[in-house]
Design a protein around this motif. Structure first.
Motif, PDB file in Angstrom:
ATOM      1  N   ASN A  20      34.275  41.778  57.903  1.00 39.67           N
ATOM      2  CA  ASN A  20      34.613  42.757  57.213  1.00 39.67           C
ATOM      3  C   ASN A  20      36.631  42.965  56.719  1.00 39.67           C
ATOM      4  O   ASN A  20      36.417  43.520  56.267  1.00 39.67           O
ATOM      5  CB  ASN A  20      35.157  44.533  58.507  1.00 39.67           C
ATOM      6  N   ARG A  21      37.437  41.919  57.347  1.00 42.60           N
ATOM      7  CA  ARG A  21      38.098  41.925  56.902  1.00 42.60           C
ATOM      8  C   ARG A  21      38.271  41.333  55.293  1.00 42.60           C
ATOM      9  O   ARG A  21      39.058  41.726  54.196  1.00 42.60           O
ATOM     10  CB  ARG A  21      39.162  40.570  57.578  1.00 42.60           C
ATOM     11  N   GLN A  22      37.111  40.136  55.029  1.00 43.89           N
ATOM     12  CA  GLN A  22      36.752  40.132  54.208  1.00 43.89           C
ATOM     13  C   GLN A  22      36.873  40.913  52.857  1.00 43.89           C
ATOM     14  O   GLN A  22      37.625  41.280  51.501  1.00 43.89           O
ATOM     15  CB  GLN A  22      35.193  38.981  53.913  1.00 43.89           C
ATOM     16  N   GLN A  23      35.732  42.210  53.068  1.00 45.54           N
ATOM     17  CA  GLN A  23      35.662  42.989  52.676  1.00 45.54           C
ATOM     18  C   GLN A  23      36.523  43.995  52.149  1.00 45.54           C
ATOM     19  O   GLN A  23      36.949  44.345  51.131  1.00 45.54           O
ATOM     20  CB  GLN A  23      34.428  44.219  53.797  1.00 45.54           C
ATOM     21  N   SER A  24      37.557  43.758  52.953  1.00 41.14           N
ATOM     22  CA  SER A  24      38.974  45.372  52.801  1.00 41.14           C
ATOM     23  C   SER A  24      39.324  44.548  51.923  1.00 41.14           C
ATOM     24  O   SER A  24      40.125  44.444  51.200  1.00 41.14           O
ATOM     25  CB  SER A  24      39.602  45.080  54.403  1.00 41.14           C
ATOM     26  N   MET A  25      39.919  42.779  52.168  1.00 41.55           N
ATOM     27  CA  MET A  25      40.953  42.040  51.553  1.00 41.55           C
ATOM     28  C   MET A  25      40.024  42.579  49.768  1.00 41.55           C
ATOM     29  O   MET A  25      40.572  42.131  48.495  1.00 41.55           O
ATOM     30  CB  MET A  25      40.714  40.524  51.080  1.00 41.55           C
ATOM     31  N   LEU A  26      38.342  42.478  49.934  1.00 42.95           N
ATOM     32  CA  LEU A  26      37.651  42.495  47.701  1.00 42.95           C
ATOM     33  C   LEU A  26      38.592  43.663  47.982  1.00 42.95           C
ATOM     34  O   LEU A  26      38.618  43.924  46.727  1.00 42.95           O
ATOM     35  CB  LEU A  26      36.478  42.204  48.989  1.00 42.95           C
ATOM     36  N   GLU A  27      38.300  44.263  48.487  1.00 43.14           N
ATOM     37  CA  GLU A  27      38.401  46.152  48.067  1.00 43.14           C
ATOM     38  C   GLU A  27      39.709  46.582  47.268  1.00 43.14           C
ATOM     39  O   GLU A  27      40.086  46.630  46.724  1.00 43.14           O
ATOM     40  CB  GLU A  27      37.841  47.236  48.929  1.00 43.14           C
ATOM     41  N   ARG A  28      40.878  46.386  47.932  1.00 41.61           N
ATOM     42  CA  ARG A  28      42.035  46.593  47.929  1.00 41.61           C
ATOM     43  C   ARG A  28      42.450  44.653  46.281  1.00 41.61           C
ATOM     44  O   ARG A  28      43.491  45.833  46.110  1.00 41.61           O
ATOM     45  CB  ARG A  28      43.274  45.253  48.857  1.00 41.61           C
ATOM     46  N   ALA A  29      41.887  43.505  46.393  1.00 40.67           N
ATOM     47  CA  ALA A  29      42.708  43.096  45.274  1.00 40.67           C
ATOM     48  C   ALA A  29      42.300  44.035  44.737  1.00 40.67           C
ATOM     49  O   ALA A  29      42.116  43.850  42.915  1.00 40.67           O
ATOM     50  CB  ALA A  29      41.558  42.035  45.184  1.00 40.67           C
ATOM     51  N   GLY A  30      40.386  44.341  44.306  1.00 44.98           N
ATOM     52  CA  GLY A  30      39.869  45.029  43.464  1.00 44.98           C
ATOM     53  C   GLY A  30      40.570  46.368  42.624  1.00 44.98           C
ATOM     54  O   GLY A  30      41.001  46.253  41.701  1.00 44.98           O
ATOM     55  N   GLU A  31      41.369  46.670  43.560  1.00 42.24           N
ATOM     56  CA  GLU A  31      42.028  47.820  43.058  1.00 42.24           C
ATOM     57  C   GLU A  31      42.850  47.253  42.442  1.00 42.24           C
ATOM     58  O   GLU A  31      43.691  48.406  41.570  1.00 42.24           O
ATOM     59  CB  GLU A  31      42.180  49.076  44.706  1.00 42.24           C
ATOM     60  N   GLU A  32      43.729  46.314  42.994  1.00 33.75           N
ATOM     61  CA  GLU A  32      44.934  46.415  42.945  1.00 33.75           C
ATOM     62  C   GLU A  32      44.308  46.162  40.601  1.00 33.75           C
ATOM     63  O   GLU A  32      45.604  45.810  40.213  1.00 33.75           O
ATOM     64  CB  GLU A  32      45.548  44.641  43.548  1.00 33.75           C
ATOM     65  N   ILE A  33      43.996  45.135  40.781  1.00 30.48           N
ATOM     66  CA  ILE A  33      43.526  44.417  39.476  1.00 30.48           C
ATOM     67  C   ILE A  33      42.824  45.639  38.515  1.00 30.48           C
ATOM     68  O   ILE A  33      42.580  45.631  36.877  1.00 30.48           O
ATOM     69  CB  ILE A  33      42.341  43.485  39.398  1.00 30.48           C
ATOM     70  N   GLY A  34      42.848  46.592  39.022  1.00 29.81           N
ATOM     71  CA  GLY A  34      42.178  47.987  38.314  1.00 29.81           C
ATOM     72  C   GLY A  34      40.005  48.073  38.230  1.00 29.81           C
ATOM     73  O   GLY A  34      39.884  48.851  37.594  1.00 29.81           O
ATOM     74  N   PHE A  35      39.966  47.639  38.890  1.00 29.24           N
ATOM     75  CA  PHE A  35      38.158  48.011  38.891  1.00 29.24           C
ATOM     76  C   PHE A  35      38.046  48.889  39.540  1.00 29.24           C
ATOM     77  O   PHE A  35      38.817  49.692  40.737  1.00 29.24           O
ATOM     78  CB  PHE A  35      37.690  46.927  40.265  1.00 29.24           C
ATOM     79  N   SER A  36      36.212  49.265  38.826  1.00 33.64           N
ATOM     80  CA  SER A  36      36.337  50.884  39.227  1.00 33.64           C
ATOM     81  C   SER A  36      35.772  50.671  41.103  1.00 33.64           C
ATOM     82  O   SER A  36      35.644  49.889  41.100  1.00 33.64           O
ATOM     83  CB  SER A  36      35.264  51.578  39.256  1.00 33.64           C
ATOM     84  N   GLY A  37      35.865  52.039  41.605  1.00 33.74           N
ATOM     85  CA  GLY A  37      34.941  52.166  43.109  1.00 33.74           C
ATOM     86  C   GLY A  37      34.333  51.505  43.345  1.00 33.74           C
ATOM     87  O   GLY A  37      33.818  50.944  44.133  1.00 33.74           O
TER      88      GLY A  37
END
Length: 61
Positions: A20-37
């Protein structure tokens, strides 16, 4: 519960929390660099053990 069952449950919980922590970090990193949801929510199940280096990075201190 036997000692083995308790140990197994503890390890499963630890693995789940690390995932779950890995998933959260992945989602945050994706959002920071502008990946779609959709892209930032992608998750590929971990097969086998978590890499020890990544476990240390995702583990609570």
């Amino acid at each position: 519960m036997s000692t083995q069952e308790k140990a197994r449950a503890l390890m499963q919980r630890h693995h789940h929390l690390a995932k779950n922590r890995q998933q959260s970090m992945l989602e945050r990193a994706g959002e920071e660099i502008g990946f779609s949801g959709e892209v930032s929510e992608y998750w590929n199940p971990v097969q086998g053990k978590i890499d020890p280096n990544k476990r240390m990075a995702c583990d609570r201190i």
